[in-house]
Design an enzyme around this catalytic site. Structure first.
Site, PDB file in Angstrom:
ATOM      1  N   SER A  42       6.176  23.406  -4.810  1.00 22.22           N
ATOM      2  CA  SER A  42       7.200  24.148  -4.067  1.00 22.22           C
ATOM      3  C   SER A  42       8.566  23.882  -4.672  1.00 22.22           C
ATOM      4  O   SER A  42       8.715  23.083  -5.611  1.00 22.22           O
ATOM      5  CB  SER A  42       7.189  23.742  -2.587  1.00 22.22           C
ATOM      6  N   LYS A  43       9.584  24.529  -4.118  1.00 22.05           N
ATOM      7  CA  LYS A  43      10.940  24.430  -4.655  1.00 22.05           C
ATOM      8  C   LYS A  43      11.470  22.997  -4.652  1.00 22.05           C
ATOM      9  O   LYS A  43      12.312  22.659  -5.474  1.00 22.05           O
ATOM     10  CB  LYS A  43      11.881  25.337  -3.855  1.00 22.05           C
ATOM     11  N   ARG A  44      10.980  22.188  -3.714  1.00 21.50           N
ATOM     12  CA  ARG A  44      11.488  20.809  -3.659  1.00 21.50           C
ATOM     13  C   ARG A  44      11.062  19.996  -4.880  1.00 21.50           C
ATOM     14  O   ARG A  44      11.593  18.908  -5.122  1.00 21.50           O
ATOM     15  CB  ARG A  44      11.015  20.115  -2.379  1.00 21.50           C
TER      16      ARG A  44
END
Length: 567
Positions: free
Chosen positions: A303-305
């Site tokens: 994911s973006k994290r």
């Protein structure tokens, strides 16, 4: 009882352009009355269509954001499968989420696929016999098939309000039962239905789920089965007239003659509803292949994290499309050899769906960077020179983007460039002269203690004679002769000669070939190729700085530092 799907509808009829809805010609005369016997208990075996049919695969992104690397890999696997089988690669835009879908996102997805070189045979901008290729433009088709299911009794109108449905969920939760629809309107009489219609009560279309189980054979995961008792009758058309995702996908794949559905494993639960719809509409069942998720280093879903996750981000960071394709292909696939370097053509040649692994693959950005470097250096030298030269000029390092100086510079530094954007850092590092900070470092201790002040004096004397400048004018051959003479006069050789020489001329203890580097540094100060705004220290200026060093103070500082370190 085993309910096999009918394959009676030939694909030749599907391909006829004059039939906008290719399956509407099929007879539904045997389904003119409601089939409540449809609920009798049986096992549905979701048989797939014959291998002899033409291979047609599709990539169907939702234009609600950028193209995720997971989506790009799914597109790549579909593309490779189609090309390896001589089939068709179809692009379909699934924009039924009207609130989140945007044309800007669609254009971004198309741009990224084009950049990757995954050209589609049918779809937006290309056309084809099975269009339109945006779900938002196919509503009339969905409504006609929904109406057919209603007439056959396999779908019914449900007039339940949101409040009623919510209460059903809460009651099921209290009883520790699956939150399925109770079937309130499943057996309603015509009079009851007509009464609600007359009142204008909103309604949905619900699919009548049979009892029993359903089983498919997934090309990657093997046999997968579900118990239908936990499903409940599901909605295929909302009360606002909009079709539900699973219904759209089934109708689209069938009417586009898709032979193989290769998609992410998160869609595996959707296969249950879709297989039931295939059977109800007597559509030939495609082969299913569900690809594992791409995982982050901590093995959670990427994911973006975890950093950059979209193809567009990697493109902007300087990655090459061939490197992205190569790396994404290896996330869950291999050809059975130790080889990790593949061009797109070689991937097409070697790809088989049988070698796709069903376990999750970890996205390693370090390996992707390494692989990008491999592909960059595999490109023709003139192409690499053009890419890096233009980068340096655009970034404001050089006043030119080509020529002998640029070519020699790239030849010296290219092994340290994995991304085009790395070119700025390696050139900046070459041009820099961090003499004082290096001399203050502990790593320089051994060089200083090896009579560096005495060697510096010998070096300055050689420079003052004009021999060094004359040698650098001749290039690397002149440099080699000059170094040989310096070694004889100082009685040094090997590391004892080149380490202090590198330190004095470059201000560093490590770097590329010292001879090539110094010749280029000299040329950089005499040819005007370095942009004026770059803080570059010429050879003459470096010599001037060397003359100003107080070696006695520096040596004392290092003795103090060594003593403190020992304590």
């Amino acid at each position: 009882m085993m309910a096999a799907l009918s394959n009676s509808s030939p694909w030749t009829k599907l391909a006829t352009p004059s039939l906008p809805f290719p399956f509407l010609h099929q007879s539904y005369s045997s389904y003119t009355s409601r089939i409540f016997s449809f609920r009798r208990k049986f096992s549905v075996n979701a048989l797939s269509q014959q291998q002899s049919l033409p291979v047609r695969v599709r990539f169907a992104p939702s234009p609600t954001g950028n193209l995720h690397v997971g989506g790009a890999r799914t597109a790549l696997f579909n593309y490779l499968f189609a090309r390896s089988k001589g089939g068709k690669f179809v692009l379909r835009i699934e924009d039924t989420d009207l609130e989140r879908s945007t044309r800007e996102s669609e254009e971004a997805v198309l741009r990224d696929l084009t950049w990757l070189g995954l050209d589609w045979d049918e779809g937006p901008g290309v056309g084809g016999d099975y269009g339109p290729y945006r779900q938002s433009e196919r509503n009339s088709m969905y409504k006609q098939y929904a109406e057919k299911l209603l007439q056959s009794g396999q779908v019914y109108r449900c007039f339940c309000s949101d409040e009623e449905l919510e209460k059903m969920k809460k009651d099921a939760k209290l009883k520790k039962l699956p939150p399925v629809y109770t079937g309130k309107w499943a057996n309603a009489t015509d009079a009851e239905v007509e009464e609600e219609l007359a009142k204008g009560t909103p309604y949905t279309f619900r699919f009548r789920v049979p009892k029993g189980s359903l089983k498919i054979t997934d090309l990657i995961r093997g046999e997968v089965s579900w118990n239908l008792d936990t499903l409940g009758d599901f909605v295929i058309m909302r009360s606002n007239g909009q079709p539900v995702y699973n219904f759209c996908v089934t109708v689209d794949d069938a009417t586009m003659a898709i032979s193989h559905v290769i998609r992410a494993e998160e869609h595996l639960p959707n296969t249950l509803r879709q297989a039931l719809i295939y059977k109800a509409l007597k559509f030939p069942m495609p082969h299913f292949a569900h690809v594992s998720l791409i995982l982050a280093p901590d093995r959670s879903k990427l994911s973006k994290r975890h950093g950059a996750t979209s193809v567009g981000q990697y493109r902007e960071m300087g990655y090459l499309p061939e490197a992205m394709n190569n790396y994404l292909a290896l996330l869950g696939w291999g050809d059975g050899t130790e080889n990790e370097f593949f061009t797109l053509d070689k991937l097409v040649e070697r790809f088989t769906i049988e070698r796709v692994n069903k376990s999750g693959a970890v996205f390693d950005s370090t390996k992707l960077r390494w692989m990008n470097g491999q592909h960059l250096r595999a490109r023709p030298s003139e192409e690499v020179t053009k890419l890096i030269g233009e980068r340096w000029k655009t970034s404001g390092f050089l006043t030119v983007s080509e020529g002998p100086f640029v070519e020699e510079l790239i030849n010296l530094l290219k092994d340290g460039i994995d991304l085009i954007t790395d070119a700025d850092k390696v050139l900046s590092n070459l041009l820099s002269y961090p003499l004082h900070s290096t001399l203050q470092s502990e790593e320089a201790e051994s060089a200083i203690q090896d009579n560096l002040p005495e060697f510096c004096a010998s070096f300055l004397a050689a420079y003052d004679s004009g021999d060094l400048v004359g040698a650098l004018e001749e290039g690397q051959a002149g440099w080699k002769n000059w170094v040989k003479g310096l070694g004889k006069s100082t009685k040094r050789k090997g590391k004892s000669l080149f380490m202090p020489l590198r330190l004095l001329l470059t201000g560093k203890l490590h770097g590329p070939d010292i001879g090539a580097a110094v010749v280029l540094l000299y040329q950089a100060g005499t040819t005007g190729v370095i942009a004026p705004e770059v803080s570059f220290v010429t050879i003459d200026e470096r010599v001037k700085m060397l003359r100003e060093i107080n070696w006695e103070t520096l040596s004392k500082d290092h003795v103090v530092k060594e003593t403190a370190s020992t304590v």
